[in-house]
Design a protein around this motif. Structure first.
Motif, short mmCIF file in Angstrom:
data_model
loop_
_atom_site.label_atom_id
_atom_site.label_comp_id
_atom_site.label_asym_id
_atom_site.label_seq_id
_atom_site.Cartn_x
_atom_site.Cartn_y
_atom_site.Cartn_z
N VAL A 126 -49.81 -37.22 35.50
CA VAL A 126 -49.33 -36.25 36.49
C VAL A 126 -48.10 -36.76 37.25
CG1 VAL A 126 -51.57 -35.17 36.82
CG2 VAL A 126 -50.94 -37.09 38.27
N THR A 127 -47.89 -38.07 37.26
CA THR A 127 -46.75 -38.58 38.03
C THR A 127 -45.52 -38.84 37.16
OG1 THR A 127 -47.63 -40.82 37.79
CG2 THR A 127 -48.12 -39.67 39.85
N VAL A 128 -45.75 -39.35 35.98
CA VAL A 128 -44.61 -39.78 35.15
C VAL A 128 -44.42 -38.88 33.93
CG1 VAL A 128 -43.60 -41.69 33.85
CG2 VAL A 128 -45.01 -42.15 35.86
N ALA A 129 -45.52 -38.76 33.16
CA ALA A 129 -45.37 -38.10 31.86
C ALA A 129 -45.12 -36.60 31.97
CB ALA A 129 -46.61 -38.35 31.01
N ALA A 130 -45.52 -36.01 33.11
CA ALA A 130 -45.41 -34.55 33.24
C ALA A 130 -43.95 -34.09 33.19
CB ALA A 130 -46.06 -34.10 34.53
N ASP A 131 -43.05 -34.92 33.73
CA ASP A 131 -41.63 -34.50 33.68
C ASP A 131 -40.83 -35.36 32.72
OD1 ASP A 131 -41.85 -36.72 35.16
OD2 ASP A 131 -40.53 -36.09 36.79
N LEU A 132 -41.54 -35.95 31.79
CA LEU A 132 -40.85 -36.78 30.79
C LEU A 132 -40.77 -35.99 29.50
CD1 LEU A 132 -39.83 -39.79 30.54
CD2 LEU A 132 -41.97 -40.24 29.37
N GLU A 133 -39.58 -35.64 29.10
CA GLU A 133 -39.43 -34.86 27.88
C GLU A 133 -38.60 -35.65 26.89
OE1 GLU A 133 -37.91 -30.46 27.03
OE2 GLU A 133 -39.53 -30.63 28.48
N VAL A 134 -39.22 -35.97 25.78
CA VAL A 134 -38.53 -36.74 24.75
C VAL A 134 -38.57 -35.94 23.46
CG1 VAL A 134 -38.43 -38.93 23.49
CG2 VAL A 134 -39.30 -38.88 25.84
N LEU A 135 -37.39 -35.69 22.91
CA LEU A 135 -37.30 -34.93 21.64
C LEU A 135 -38.09 -33.62 21.71
CD1 LEU A 135 -37.81 -37.94 19.20
CD2 LEU A 135 -35.66 -36.89 19.85
N ASP A 136 -37.92 -32.90 22.80
CA ASP A 136 -38.56 -31.61 23.02
C ASP A 136 -40.08 -31.70 23.12
OD1 ASP A 136 -36.17 -30.30 23.10
OD2 ASP A 136 -36.14 -29.83 20.97
N GLY A 137 -40.60 -32.89 23.26
CA GLY A 137 -42.05 -33.04 23.37
C GLY A 137 -42.40 -33.77 24.65
N ARG A 138 -43.63 -33.50 25.13
CA ARG A 138 -44.09 -34.16 26.35
C ARG A 138 -45.34 -34.96 25.99
NH1 ARG A 138 -44.27 -30.13 31.12
NH2 ARG A 138 -42.08 -30.09 30.59
N PRO A 139 -45.33 -36.24 26.26
CA PRO A 139 -46.49 -37.05 25.87
C PRO A 139 -47.71 -36.70 26.72
CG PRO A 139 -44.97 -38.37 27.16
CD PRO A 139 -44.30 -37.05 26.93
N ASP A 140 -48.90 -36.82 26.12
CA ASP A 140 -50.15 -36.59 26.86
C ASP A 140 -50.96 -37.88 26.81
OD1 ASP A 140 -52.48 -35.71 28.02
OD2 ASP A 140 -52.27 -33.70 27.15
N LEU A 141 -50.79 -38.68 27.87
CA LEU A 141 -51.45 -39.99 27.90
C LEU A 141 -52.96 -39.85 28.00
CD1 LEU A 141 -48.96 -41.74 30.35
CD2 LEU A 141 -49.02 -41.90 27.86
N VAL A 142 -53.43 -38.79 28.66
CA VAL A 142 -54.87 -38.60 28.80
C VAL A 142 -55.50 -38.32 27.44
CG1 VAL A 142 -56.66 -37.18 29.87
CG2 VAL A 142 -54.65 -37.83 31.18
N VAL A 143 -54.83 -37.52 26.66
CA VAL A 143 -55.36 -37.23 25.31
C VAL A 143 -55.43 -38.52 24.51
CG1 VAL A 143 -54.82 -36.11 23.11
CG2 VAL A 143 -54.67 -34.83 25.22
N ILE A 144 -54.38 -39.35 24.60
CA ILE A 144 -54.37 -40.61 23.86
C ILE A 144 -55.54 -41.50 24.32
CG2 ILE A 144 -53.06 -42.71 23.36
CD1 ILE A 144 -50.50 -41.07 23.79
N ALA A 145 -55.70 -41.60 25.63
CA ALA A 145 -56.76 -42.45 26.16
C ALA A 145 -58.14 -41.93 25.78
CB ALA A 145 -56.65 -42.54 27.69
N VAL A 146 -58.35 -40.64 25.96
CA VAL A 146 -59.66 -40.04 25.67
C VAL A 146 -59.98 -40.12 24.18
CG1 VAL A 146 -60.87 -37.83 25.60
CG2 VAL A 146 -59.72 -38.55 27.69
N ALA A 147 -58.99 -39.83 23.34
CA ALA A 147 -59.21 -39.89 21.89
C ALA A 147 -59.49 -41.33 21.46
CB ALA A 147 -58.00 -39.33 21.15
N SER A 148 -58.78 -42.28 22.08
CA SER A 148 -59.02 -43.69 21.74
C SER A 148 -60.44 -44.09 22.12
CB SER A 148 -58.01 -44.58 22.47
OG SER A 148 -56.70 -44.25 22.11
N ILE A 149 -60.88 -43.68 23.30
CA ILE A 149 -62.25 -43.99 23.73
C ILE A 149 -63.26 -43.37 22.77
CG2 ILE A 149 -63.96 -43.57 25.55
CD1 ILE A 149 -61.62 -43.82 27.58
N ALA A 150 -62.97 -42.11 22.39
CA ALA A 150 -63.90 -41.42 21.48
C ALA A 150 -63.99 -42.13 20.14
CB ALA A 150 -63.43 -39.98 21.30
#
Lengths: 298, 183
Positions: free
Chosen positions: B28-52
């Motif tokens: 919510v602080t960093v990645a929300a306004d970070l746009e790289v190559l027309d995409g926005r990273p979702d760190l929560v998805v990465i973390a949750v998927a990794s835990i899963a």
């Protein structure tokens, strides 16, 4: 807790999905003062210091990223402006060039129509612009942007000039040797195949044939002028425009069109004629406009 | 959590919690306004998927719920909407992860990419259902793809880090070969 782990995790899944769905439902149904909204505000307040700390921590990285982005934007803007600047320069150059061409042509036409230019008789001046200059070493030809549709015929004399703010002069540069509907090929008087019946203006028996100077392309040689004729450097050389009374043999050029000035004169006992070097008024390598003297009748 | 028994479980849960909270905070602080190559990273998805992947579907679902709740709460979203998506996605990824070796390198990344796509599609569907997005369009659906690709790229570094963070610290088994006698 059920003994079957598969059932246990399905229960967990179902419970979490149901809880999530319930949260969504409650969030929509409750007002802004509802418990979930209050929780949201409370969490926002609680995490505000942490959020601020994270923002401050990543700010240098963000600044660096923005700086890189700004530099990239600035580069793109610079390239765009350069391209636009180049395009505008070309446009300006084209406009200036067109304007200058138009002024040159206007001045030439005015001069040719004035009393200073020899009487044109059946000829009518037609302005044209040089669109192609022959790159061949031994061929001195140009292509004009006017052709037979404008009244140009093969054989028409072509003059050009140098116009300044105060004066305009025009002189013979060649004649049309081929023409299509839209263009006319002009062979210049500096071409080896060209010869012009010319004479020194105001001098008796000073007529001859003007031909290219083999040793110097920027000058011409007026040959076959009798030794008895008095010719001095600076004398004006014009077309003699001969024609037989029966109308059979006739010069391509009307009488009295200026060509250039005498730049050198000599004679020797061993030569039959005077040696007269003529410098054309028009720089035959760089003129951009021309006036074709079209004949009203073939 | 499934399969975790003993005092190490508390630390494992604590580490996972910290991971999800940090991921949500960064999201919510960093990645929300970070746009790289027309995409926005979702760190929560990465973390949750990794835990899963590493801890199983139930742990993943719980992490998904918590991560989604935090993201919605801190990001001023509709509380529960991201949880709804992440719970389902994390559960699916967890089931897939059960068939993977712990040291697998490529498949977890593919699973995270698929989780990112699924989460994006789920959030788009929910947004359409609740009216946040007025009309579905191919462009909206395609906008999910760059983010998923970015998540896979980030996961190349983050997934091994999460695996290291969540490794089990059980008692070591020491075997000494003393000739004929084995102790």
């Amino acid at each position: 807790m059920p003994r079957n782990p598969r059932a246990y995790r399905l229960i967990v899944l179902t419970a979490l999905l149901a809880l999530s769905f319930a949260l969504v439902t409650v969030y929509f149904r409750e007002g802004a003062d509802g418990s979930l909204h209050r929780t949201q505000r409370w969490l926002g307040d609680t995490f505000a210091p942490a959020s601020g700390a994270v923002q401050r921590a990543v700010q240098p990285v963000r600044d660096a990223g923005e700086w890189v982005g700004d530099v990239e934007d600035a580069r793109r803007e610079r390239d765009r402006l350069r391209a636009e600047n180049e395009r505008l320069r070309r446009q300006l150059a084209d406009i200036q060039s067109d304007g200058q061409l138009a002024a040159e042509l206007q001045a030439e036409l005015s001069y040719i129509r004035s009393d200073e230019f020899p009487a044109l008789g059946d000829y009518a001046p037609l302005a044209a612009v040089v669109i192609v200059r022959s790159p061949a070493l031994f061929s001195q030809k140009v292509l004009l942007d006017q052709g037979t549709s404008a009244g140009i015929q093969v054989g028409d004399p072509v003059v050009s000039g140098v116009a300044t703010d105060e004066t305009a002069t025009a002189a013979l540069i060649g004649r049309v040797t081929a023409a299509s509907r839209g263009t006319a090929e002009v062979t210049l008087i500096s071409d080896a195949a060209m010869a012009v019946a010319a004479g020194v203006a105001g001098r008796q028996a000073a007529d001859g044939i003007l031909q290219p100077n083999a040793g110097d392309r920027s000058t011409q040689v007026l040959d076959f002028v009798a030794k008895v004729a008095t010719v001095n450097p600076g004398d004006l050389v014009v077309t003699s425009g001969f024609g037989s009374a029966e109308g059979g043999v006739q010069s391509y050029f009307p009488q009295g069109i200026p060509i250039g000035v005498v730049s050198f004169v000599s004679q020797s006992d061993t030569e039959s004629y005077k040696t007269i070097q003529v410098t054309p008024w028009v720089d035959l390598r760089s003129f951009r406009t021309a006036v074709v003297l079209t004949r009203s009748t073939a | 959590m499934t399969g975790v028994v003993g005092p190490g479980a508390v630390w494992l849960v604590l580490r996972a919690t910290v991971l999800v909270v940090v991921a949500a905070l960064l999201q919510v602080t960093v990645a929300a306004d970070l746009e790289v190559l027309d995409g926005r990273p979702d760190l929560v998805v990465i973390a949750v998927a990794s835990i899963a992947i590493l801890q199983g579907p139930s742990a993943g679902a719980v992490a998904g719920f918590a991560g989604g709740f935090l993201v919605d709460s801190l990001g001023l979203g509709v509380i529960g909407s991201t949880s709804l998506t992440l719970v389902a996605v994390a559960y699916g990824v967890g089931v897939f992860g059960e068939g993977l070796r712990r040291t697998a390198a490529v498949r977890p990344l593919l699973a995270i990419g698929a989780a990112s796509l699924a989460a994006g599609a789920g959030q788009l569907t929910l947004a359409l259902l609740v009216g946040s997005v007025p009309q579905a369009s191919p462009a909206l659906a395609l906008a999910i793809v760059p983010g998923a690709m970015l998540d896979v790229l980030l996961a190349i570094g983050l997934y091994p880090a999460v695996r290291l963070l969540l490794r089990r610290r059980g008692p070591r088994t020491v075997s000494l070969d003393l000739g004929a006698a084995r102790v």
